[in-house]
Design a protein around this motif. Structure first.
Motif, mmCIF file in Angstrom:
data_model
loop_
_atom_site.group_PDB
_atom_site.id
_atom_site.type_symbol
_atom_site.label_atom_id
_atom_site.label_comp_id
_atom_site.label_asym_id
_atom_site.label_seq_id
_atom_site.Cartn_x
_atom_site.Cartn_y
_atom_site.Cartn_z
ATOM 1 N N ASP A 353 5.598 -32.748 -10.227
ATOM 2 C CA ASP A 353 7.154 -32.742 -10.759
ATOM 3 C C ASP A 353 7.392 -31.187 -10.815
ATOM 4 O O ASP A 353 7.493 -30.747 -12.149
ATOM 5 C CB ASP A 353 7.462 -33.311 -11.911
ATOM 6 N N GLN A 388 8.893 -32.854 -4.236
ATOM 7 C CA GLN A 388 8.776 -34.286 -4.590
ATOM 8 C C GLN A 388 7.348 -34.653 -3.916
ATOM 9 O O GLN A 388 7.096 -34.464 -2.617
ATOM 10 C CB GLN A 388 9.826 -35.133 -3.979
ATOM 11 N N ASP A 413 7.400 -42.898 -6.026
ATOM 12 C CA ASP A 413 7.560 -41.701 -6.581
ATOM 13 C C ASP A 413 6.064 -41.721 -7.234
ATOM 14 O O ASP A 413 6.138 -42.427 -8.493
ATOM 15 C CB ASP A 413 8.532 -41.518 -7.541
#
Length: 459
Positions: A353, A388, A413
């Protein structure tokens, strides 16, 4: 053992204990009673390492004796400067199996401890890389001249294999120092406690009982495949990211779209557009005119500005597909399915991140059916650029494959919605993904890699 767990929700669109011993000078085995010039007995080594793994292309270790070699940077100093301990700067230890005294790490010619010398040692593995699978590091582990007294090791321009299962399990020991004296008799083997330089990632799958699930493609996207590492007191990696073009905060960027008889192309081809709500990719056509006649670029549309962008260069930095899997639906929904091809993936330690920037995009849409540009499309300010790292899973339920264009896609994610900021060296990240018809869920367990016995964790 340090264990952390996180739960996240992801929307989807339907479309070893290695132990090796040289016997000490006090051992009854005559092999270890050599001495010369009034000095101590032969220098020996212990090597310890839990959870060791070799690339699948070289065969996963099934027995401790399967580890062939270790490499030891060695130096000594009696007050006149640092010099070699052996004939070469880096000693090669060869695994010669077992005796009644334990596992032997052998080398030749041997050297004895010398009185009133200070010693430094640091071990590493491997000496060569899995180049046939795309892994490379031209100069391997590098070190300063022995005369400097430094045991700092560096890996410059390391590159991962295209399939992360084929990366070498990079290992380095802490620096071991010893002040030797015949009066002290401190000639016990040098302990080489090998530590992992990479992060280990794996995936398990859950699904609805009684429902057959077919995973046709599984990739990891947006991660760094290259980097350099410095090993001193700590392990410090510097990943290299594929950022092209480089976007700074507040930049103004032109994006030109062309609409032609129902088709849409992005002429710049620099960005991937993703919906803020679903994290799913938006095609150039759907960015402009989607199936509900909504629009991300018209100020009066309820989807206006509801997108962010990822650099296509980063987005396309993905693994090879980890392969297919079939979930037969026989297990309870609390149980998970394990597949060898989704386990023991080795990655460069890196941020998952990373802070992005906001910039401005001046859109233009050339309407060939109108013969002029669509003047309703103008500049959109504060577009978010994200970095990402995610898994993309292509799948379908049942026995009938609907075809590549009609399979469902789930985006996972890997940051757990920002809770897991990075993959760290010597740590295992186990993702359990629940695949259902209208959503996918994920649970992440984080554990210290080195606290696991080989037979339990790397079968």
């Amino acid at each position: 053992m340090n264990v952390r767990q996180y739960n996240i929700l992801i929307k989807c669109v339907l479309a070893i204990l290695l132990s090796a011993l040289f016997a000490s000078c006090k051992d009854e085995d005559e092999e270890y009673k050599e001495s010369s010039s009034g000095n101590g007995c032969k220098i020996g080594f212990d090597a310890f390492q839990d959870g060791f793994q070799k690339p699948t292309t070289r065969a996963v270790i099934e027995e401790i004796v399967d580890l062939d070699n270790l490499y030891v940077l060695s130096m000594k100093n009696n007050g006149t400067g640092w010099n070699r301990v052996f004939q070469e700067d880096v000693l090669t230890l060869t695994n010669n199996g077992y005796t009644t005294n334990g596992q032997i790490w052998d080398y030749s010619p041997t050297a004895n401890w010398e009185n009133e010398y200070n010693y430094k040692f640091r071990a590493f593995y491997p000496n060569t890389f899995n180049t046939s699978a795309g892994e490379s590091c031209t100069n391997g582990f590098q070190h300063s001249a022995i005369s400097s007294g430094s045991t700092v090791l560096t890996l410059n321009n390391y590159r991962s294999a295209t399939d992360p299962r084929n990366n070498s399990d990079l290992l380095v020991s802490p620096e071991v120092t010893r002040e030797y004296s015949t009066t002290l008799g401190n000639d016990e083997p040098v302990p080489l406690n090998m530590k992992h330089l990479l992060a280990c990632v794996g995936f398990k799958i859950k699904s609805k009982k009684g429902k057959k699930l077919n995973i046709t493609k599984f990739t990891i996207n947006g991660y760094s495949k290259e980097g350099s590492c410095v090993v001193n007191q700590n392990i410090v990696w510097t990943p290299i990211w594929n950022e092209s073009p480089k976007i700074k905060s507040g930049d103004n960027v032109n994006v030109n779209l062309t609409y032609n008889n129902g088709t849409m192309t992005e002429n710049n081809n620099d960005f991937v557009f993703k919906d803020k709500g679903s994290n799913m990719e938006i095609s150039p056509k759907d960015l402009y005119i989607d199936n509900s006649n909504n629009n991300y670029l018209y100020s009066w549309s309820n989807k206006y500005k509801n997108f962010y962008v990822i650099l296509k260069s980063e987005y396309n930095t993905n693994s090879e597909s980890l392969g297919a899997a079939v979930i037969d639906g026989t297990k309870e929904e609390t149980e998970s399915y394990e597949f060898e091809n989704y386990e023991q993936l080795l990655f460069i330690p890196q941020e998952l991140d990373r802070a992005g920037v906001n910039f401005n995009i001046k859109f233009s849409v050339k309407r060939q059916d109108w013969g002029h540009n669509d003047d309703n499309v103008k500049e959109i300010k504060d577009v978010e650029l994200k970095h990402q790292t995610f898994a993309e899973i292509e799948f379908y339920f049942g026995d009938t494959d609907p075809g590549e264009n009609n399979r469902s896609i789930a985006i996972v994610d890997l940051t757990a919605n920002g809770k897991v900021k990075k993959w760290e060296a010597g740590t295992k990240y186990s993702y359990t993904i629940g695949m259902y018809e209208y959503q996918a869920t994920a649970n992440i367990t984080i554990e210290d890699w080195t606290h696991h016995i080989y037979e339990e964790d790397l079968r």
